[in-house]
Each structure stands twice: as structure tokens, then as C-alpha cells.
Design a protein around this motif. Structure first.
Motif, PDB file in Angstrom:
ATOM      1  N   ALA A 110       0.668   4.257 -11.791  1.00 50.63           N
ATOM      2  CA  ALA A 110       1.060   5.355 -10.894  1.00 50.63           C
ATOM      3  C   ALA A 110       1.551   6.583 -11.654  1.00 50.63           C
ATOM      4  O   ALA A 110       1.585   7.679 -11.091  1.00 50.63           O
ATOM      5  N   THR A 111       1.902   6.419 -12.937  1.00 52.10           N
ATOM      6  CA  THR A 111       2.353   7.572 -13.730  1.00 52.10           C
ATOM      7  C   THR A 111       1.204   8.344 -14.363  1.00 52.10           C
ATOM      8  O   THR A 111       1.424   9.408 -14.928  1.00 52.10           O
ATOM      9  N   VAL A 112      -0.009   7.807 -14.280  1.00 45.98           N
ATOM     10  CA  VAL A 112      -1.165   8.511 -14.863  1.00 45.98           C
ATOM     11  C   VAL A 112      -1.388   9.801 -14.076  1.00 45.98           C
ATOM     12  O   VAL A 112      -1.385   9.785 -12.836  1.00 45.98           O
ATOM     13  N   PRO A 113      -1.561  10.929 -14.764  1.00 44.97           N
ATOM     14  CA  PRO A 113      -1.789  12.196 -14.063  1.00 44.97           C
ATOM     15  C   PRO A 113      -3.011  12.096 -13.143  1.00 44.97           C
ATOM     16  O   PRO A 113      -4.078  11.637 -13.554  1.00 44.97           O
ATOM     17  N   GLY A 114      -2.820  12.502 -11.891  1.00 46.69           N
ATOM     18  CA  GLY A 114      -3.897  12.459 -10.916  1.00 46.69           C
ATOM     19  C   GLY A 114      -3.820  11.270  -9.975  1.00 46.69           C
ATOM     20  O   GLY A 114      -4.513  11.228  -8.963  1.00 46.69           O
ATOM     21  N   HIS A 136      -6.693  -0.603  -6.287  1.00 49.17           N
ATOM     22  CA  HIS A 136      -7.102   0.593  -5.560  1.00 49.17           C
ATOM     23  C   HIS A 136      -6.145   1.701  -5.976  1.00 49.17           C
ATOM     24  O   HIS A 136      -4.925   1.531  -5.905  1.00 49.17           O
ATOM     25  N   LEU A 137      -6.705   2.823  -6.392  1.00 53.35           N
ATOM     26  CA  LEU A 137      -5.894   3.968  -6.805  1.00 53.35           C
ATOM     27  C   LEU A 137      -6.096   5.108  -5.824  1.00 53.35           C
ATOM     28  O   LEU A 137      -7.230   5.520  -5.573  1.00 53.35           O
ATOM     29  N   VAL A 138      -5.008   5.607  -5.256  1.00 54.86           N
ATOM     30  CA  VAL A 138      -5.080   6.796  -4.410  1.00 54.86           C
ATOM     31  C   VAL A 138      -5.028   7.988  -5.354  1.00 54.86           C
ATOM     32  O   VAL A 138      -4.062   8.171  -6.091  1.00 54.86           O
ATOM     33  N   VAL A 139      -6.119   8.763  -5.344  1.00 56.92           N
ATOM     34  CA  VAL A 139      -6.293   9.848  -6.312  1.00 56.92           C
ATOM     35  C   VAL A 139      -6.103  11.192  -5.607  1.00 56.92           C
ATOM     36  O   VAL A 139      -6.591  11.396  -4.490  1.00 56.92           O
ATOM     37  N   ARG A 140      -5.380  12.097  -6.265  1.00 60.01           N
ATOM     38  CA  ARG A 140      -5.098  13.406  -5.670  1.00 60.01           C
ATOM     39  C   ARG A 140      -6.361  14.247  -5.518  1.00 60.01           C
ATOM     40  O   ARG A 140      -6.525  14.954  -4.535  1.00 60.01           O
ATOM     41  N   ASP A 141      -7.253  14.192  -6.515  1.00 55.16           N
ATOM     42  CA  ASP A 141      -8.484  14.980  -6.473  1.00 55.16           C
ATOM     43  C   ASP A 141      -9.622  14.108  -6.994  1.00 55.16           C
ATOM     44  O   ASP A 141      -9.672  13.790  -8.188  1.00 55.16           O
ATOM     45  N   GLU A 170      -9.511   6.103  -4.101  1.00 56.65           N
ATOM     46  CA  GLU A 170      -9.402   6.440  -2.684  1.00 56.65           C
ATOM     47  C   GLU A 170      -8.816   7.835  -2.595  1.00 56.65           C
ATOM     48  O   GLU A 170      -7.898   8.169  -3.345  1.00 56.65           O
ATOM     49  N   PRO A 171      -9.332   8.661  -1.690  1.00 57.22           N
ATOM     50  CA  PRO A 171      -8.781  10.024  -1.575  1.00 57.22           C
ATOM     51  C   PRO A 171      -7.381  10.004  -0.975  1.00 57.22           C
ATOM     52  O   PRO A 171      -7.051   9.149  -0.157  1.00 57.22           O
ATOM     53  N   GLU A 172      -6.574  10.964  -1.396  1.00 60.51           N
ATOM     54  CA  GLU A 172      -5.202  11.043  -0.912  1.00 60.51           C
ATOM     55  C   GLU A 172      -5.159  11.416   0.571  1.00 60.51           C
ATOM     56  O   GLU A 172      -4.223  11.075   1.280  1.00 60.51           O
ATOM     57  N   THR A 173      -6.204  12.075   1.046  1.00 62.05           N
ATOM     58  CA  THR A 173      -6.238  12.547   2.436  1.00 62.05           C
ATOM     59  C   THR A 173      -6.751  11.492   3.399  1.00 62.05           C
ATOM     60  O   THR A 173      -6.832  11.747   4.594  1.00 62.05           O
ATOM     61  N   ARG A 174      -7.075  10.319   2.919  1.00 61.29           N
ATOM     62  CA  ARG A 174      -7.621   9.263   3.778  1.00 61.29           C
ATOM     63  C   ARG A 174      -6.570   8.808   4.789  1.00 61.29           C
ATOM     64  O   ARG A 174      -5.422   8.564   4.447  1.00 61.29           O
ATOM     65  N   THR A 175      -6.990   8.686   6.014  1.00 65.69           N
ATOM     66  CA  THR A 175      -6.074   8.208   7.042  1.00 65.69           C
ATOM     67  C   THR A 175      -6.450   6.783   7.422  1.00 65.69           C
ATOM     68  O   THR A 175      -7.608   6.401   7.399  1.00 65.69           O
ATOM     69  N   VAL A 176      -5.451   6.015   7.792  1.00 64.77           N
ATOM     70  CA  VAL A 176      -5.675   4.635   8.206  1.00 64.77           C
ATOM     71  C   VAL A 176      -5.890   4.619   9.715  1.00 64.77           C
ATOM     72  O   VAL A 176      -5.084   5.163  10.466  1.00 64.77           O
ATOM     73  N   ARG A 177      -6.972   4.009  10.153  1.00 68.85           N
ATOM     74  CA  ARG A 177      -7.251   3.900  11.569  1.00 68.85           C
ATOM     75  C   ARG A 177      -7.063   2.443  11.980  1.00 68.85           C
ATOM     76  O   ARG A 177      -7.763   1.581  11.476  1.00 68.85           O
ATOM     77  N   TRP A 178      -6.130   2.213  12.881  1.00 71.91           N
ATOM     78  CA  TRP A 178      -5.835   0.861  13.334  1.00 71.91           C
ATOM     79  C   TRP A 178      -6.773   0.484  14.463  1.00 71.91           C
ATOM     80  O   TRP A 178      -7.092   1.281  15.323  1.00 71.91           O
ATOM     81  N   LEU A 179      -7.226  -0.757  14.459  1.00 67.33           N
ATOM     82  CA  LEU A 179      -8.069  -1.257  15.548  1.00 67.33           C
ATOM     83  C   LEU A 179      -7.172  -1.612  16.734  1.00 67.33           C
ATOM     84  O   LEU A 179      -6.100  -2.184  16.570  1.00 67.33           O
ATOM     85  N   LYS A 180      -7.633  -1.290  17.907  1.00 68.01           N
ATOM     86  CA  LYS A 180      -6.856  -1.607  19.094  1.00 68.01           C
ATOM     87  C   LYS A 180      -7.145  -3.044  19.500  1.00 68.01           C
ATOM     88  O   LYS A 180      -8.282  -3.471  19.537  1.00 68.01           O
TER      89      LYS A 180
END
Length: 181
Positions: A110-114, A136-141, A170-180
Motif C-alpha cells: 500500500a506504500t508503493v506510489p500509485g 488486488h491493488l486499487v490503483v489511483r491511475d 482495480e480502478p480507484e473510481t470503481r463502485t461496488v454494486r450489491w445484489l438485491k
């Protein structure tokens, strides 16, 4: 140091001379090498005990020394074997290596730049010399993924000795969609 190098060479351990196993880290050797070493040490202790009990019986006539030494050596061998068995079963079950803490590896990644965050981190070993990782890494760009990936692989190799890692961006802007339900 010569006997340890001789035993290690006979067990197929191929490490640089500066990293030869010592008395402290002999269980870091491959399991088959530890088994061979344990067998040799058991034979050596048995021979020493036979000589010692023979001397005690010859000079004092005290015969209980023979079974007492035999039981003591048997106990040492059983304890060492159980520890070795535990490590072998841990390897067969592809457990996390004893010398790595997944939390520490995750914090370091998590300390790696980006990198914004790390999740689904799994570390396991299939042999004493081969540690694998997936995360899985959430990446800023995502356009910088190649640079981030190279930095992560360098960190894992140099700091933790992990040569094989599968990292999923994984993009930082990804949203989680829950199944109903």
C-alpha cells in the motif's frame, strides 16, 4: 562449518556460501534435508548414549542408565520430528510461510506510489524455497499500471523474497454494486 556444508550439499541445498544454514535456522532448509539431518543426529546421539551408558555400567554397575538415556534421546527425536511434521503439513496445505506476515506485506504494498489500497491478499508456499502471492491493488491511475506493477514486483522480491506474484489492478473510481436479495 565444514560438516554443515557437507550435510547441506548432500541434501541438495544450493545456496551461496554467505547464506549457509546455521544452527539457528536449520529448519529453514528443505524438509527432506531436515529429515536426513534429524536421522543422522539421532544415530549420533544413540551411539554417544551407548558409549556413555557402557562406561557408567562398567565403572559403577548402575544399569538403569541405559534405558534412561534411551528414553531421553527418544524424547528429543520425537519432539524434533513433531516440529518437522508440523512444518511439512503446513507446506502440503500451502499455508502462509511462517516468516511472513500478510498484514506487513499488505501495508508495504500500500506504500508503493500509485497504490490506494490492497485487498484479497493471499500468500502461500508450495515448497520451502518458493513463495507465491496474489492480491488486488486499487490503483489511483490505471495508465500508470506498468510502473506500479514493476515497483510492486521489485518490493516483493527485494524485501520479502517473493519471486512469483499475481497482482490484479482495480480502478480507484470503481463502485461496488450489491445484489438485491
Amino acid at each position: 562449518m565444514l560438516p554443515i556444508r557437507f550435510l547441506a550439499t548432500g541434501c541438495g541445498v544450493q545456496t551461496p556460501a554467505r547464506r549457509w544454514p546455521t544452527a539457528r535456522n536449520w529448519l529453514a532448509w528443505p524438509v527432506e534435508c531436515c529429515c536426513r539431518l534429524l536421522h543422522i543426529l539421532g544415530d549420533l546421539l544413540g551411539s554417544v548414549a551407548a558409549l556413555l551408558s557402557g562406561l557408567v555400567i562398567a565403572f559403577t554397575g548402575w544399569t538403569p542408565i541405559d534405558p534412561l538415556l534411551s528414553l531421553g534421546i527418544s524424547g528429543l527425536i520425537v519432539l524434533s520430528s513433531l516440529r518437522l511434521l508440523r512444518e511439512a503439513l503446513h507446506g502440503l496445505m500451502e499455508g502462509t510461510p511462517f516468516n511472513l506476515a500478510p498484514e506487513e506485506v499488505g501495508r508495504a504494498l500500500a506504500t508503493v506510489p500509485g497504490v490506494a489500497s490492497v485487498h484479497d491478499l493471499h500468500i502461500w508456499s508450495i515448497a520451502s524455497e518458493q513463495t507465491l502471492l496474489s492480491a488486488h491493488l486499487v490503483v489511483r491511475d490505471l495508465r500508470q499500471w506498468e510502473t506500479v506493477l514493476e515497483a510492486c514486483h521489485t518490493l516483493l522480491t527485494e524485501r520479502f523474497g517473493i519471486q512469483h506474484a499475481t497482482l490484479q489492478p482495480e480502478p480507484e473510481t470503481r463502485t461496488v454494486r450489491w445484489l438485491k436479495a
